[in-house]
Design a protein around this motif. Structure first.
Motif, short mmCIF file in Angstrom:
data_model
loop_
_atom_site.label_atom_id
_atom_site.label_comp_id
_atom_site.label_asym_id
_atom_site.label_seq_id
_atom_site.Cartn_x
_atom_site.Cartn_y
_atom_site.Cartn_z
N SER A 115 74.45 35.68 91.49
CA SER A 115 73.32 36.13 90.65
C SER A 115 73.33 37.64 90.46
O SER A 115 73.02 38.14 89.37
CB SER A 115 71.99 35.68 91.27
N PHE B 108 66.36 38.34 83.03
CA PHE B 108 66.87 38.28 81.66
C PHE B 108 65.76 37.92 80.69
O PHE B 108 65.53 38.60 79.68
CB PHE B 108 68.02 37.26 81.56
N LEU B 109 65.05 36.82 80.98
CA LEU B 109 64.05 36.32 80.05
C LEU B 109 62.86 37.27 79.93
O LEU B 109 62.34 37.51 78.85
CB LEU B 109 63.60 34.92 80.50
N ASP C 198 69.89 26.57 92.20
CA ASP C 198 69.05 26.62 91.00
C ASP C 198 67.86 27.57 91.19
O ASP C 198 67.52 28.34 90.28
CB ASP C 198 68.54 25.22 90.64
N MET D 299 69.17 31.25 91.13
CA MET D 299 69.51 31.64 89.76
C MET D 299 68.26 31.83 88.89
O MET D 299 68.19 32.73 88.05
CB MET D 299 70.44 30.60 89.12
N ALA D 300 67.26 30.96 89.10
CA ALA D 300 66.03 31.06 88.31
C ALA D 300 65.31 32.38 88.57
O ALA D 300 64.87 33.06 87.63
CB ALA D 300 65.11 29.88 88.63
N LEU E 172 68.23 35.74 88.27
CA LEU E 172 69.00 35.96 87.04
C LEU E 172 68.22 35.57 85.78
O LEU E 172 68.03 36.39 84.88
CB LEU E 172 70.31 35.19 87.10
N ARG E 173 67.76 34.32 85.73
CA ARG E 173 67.05 33.86 84.52
C ARG E 173 65.79 34.68 84.28
O ARG E 173 65.53 35.12 83.15
CB ARG E 173 66.70 32.38 84.68
N ALA E 174 65.00 34.90 85.33
CA ALA E 174 63.72 35.59 85.17
C ALA E 174 63.89 37.03 84.67
O ALA E 174 63.24 37.42 83.69
CB ALA E 174 62.91 35.54 86.45
N GLN F 20 63.90 40.14 77.78
CA GLN F 20 63.99 39.70 76.38
C GLN F 20 62.60 39.59 75.75
O GLN F 20 62.36 40.08 74.65
CB GLN F 20 64.71 38.36 76.33
N SER G 210 60.13 31.35 88.99
CA SER G 210 61.11 30.27 89.10
C SER G 210 60.83 29.13 88.13
O SER G 210 61.72 28.37 87.79
CB SER G 210 61.14 29.73 90.53
#
Length: 248
Positions: free
Chosen positions: A171, A132-133, A121, A124-125, A128-130, A136, A75
């Motif tokens: 998400s 994806f990142l 937040d 999503m962190a 979704l964000r984790a 990547q 997160s």
């Protein structure tokens, strides 16, 4: 095919290096043990170190390949945290053959009109964000594999927006899109991307979402492992950008 009836060969994941997020309990724990018993060196990620240490010892006691533990706070992870993660994996293993993005949080079961922004937040962190990142950042290591598999966790509410599921539903719908876009862009042809929807499974998150439900009526995490093994092993080499149901 019926993924729930898939019968993997015992050495399906021999010599594979596979990172599992949210490996501390539930589906992540079951996947870590299942992947290890099929020959993989599993890299255990989770929020609670002592839970990971218990699973580490359990895998070793089963005579499976020695696992590794990789703590990372999804997160709040910074670019430097991810760089350190990639560097550590590269030095220790030289490549990565798979990621199971299992970590996730439920958030609140309430209307969007009343949904707390700080919970939004956080969901999503982590959800979704984790993934994806992390994908990547780890793509160069996945590229070093002969053929790598990235598996994202979806949900029934990721296929169709559902009321009172708020940030969790949003998400998971977004994760399905991330999966498809990675697959269509095909920047690294040796890496494939797919989603898995575990369905109703006996986990702590499910119990929180459905407190009235009798957990004994649900599939255990161990019962849905055939689909998780299928997506991570070579029998799914021709699948990319798909989303499957573990209990179908």
């Amino acid at each position: 095919m019926k993924y729930s009836e898939y019968q993997p060969r015992p050495d399906l994941l021999k010599d594979r290096i596979i990172l599992i997020t949210g490996a501390g309990d539930g589906i992540g724990r079951a996947a870590a043990i299942s992947y290890a018993l099929h020959g993989a060196t599993v890299v255990l990620h989770g929020r609670t170190l002592n839970k990971l240490e218990v699973i580490y010892d359990e895998i070793e006691s089963l005579g499976a390949p020695q696992p590794a533990i990789l703590p990372l706070q999804l997160s709040s992870a910074s670019p430097q945290d991810y760089e350190l993660l990639v560097d550590t994996l590269d030095k220790q293993f030289g490549r990565l053959d798979g990621i199971l993005h299992n970590a996730g949080i439920l958030g609140e079961r309430t209307e969007l009109a009343n949904y707390p922004i700080e919970v939004w937040d956080d969901v999503m962190a982590v959800n979704l964000r984790a993934p994806f990142l992390l994908t990547q950042e780890l793509l160069p290591l996945l590229h070093k594999s002969e053929h790598a598999s990235v598996v994202f966790a979806s949900s029934g509410v990721g296929r169709e927006a559902r009321e009172r599921w708020g940030a969790y539903s949003v998400s998971k719908i977004a994760v399905e899109a991330v999966n498809q876009i990675f697959a269509k862009e095909n920047v690294y042809p040796n890496v494939r991307f797919n989603c898995i929807n575990p369905g109703a499974t006996r986990t702590a998150m499910r119990a929180k979402a459905y407190p009235e439900e009798d957990p004994k009526t649900l599939a255990t995490p161990e019962m849905i492992m055939p689909a998780y093994l299928y997506l991570m092993g070579d029998d799914s080499l021709n699948m990319n950008g798909q989303s499957i149901d573990a209990q179908d």
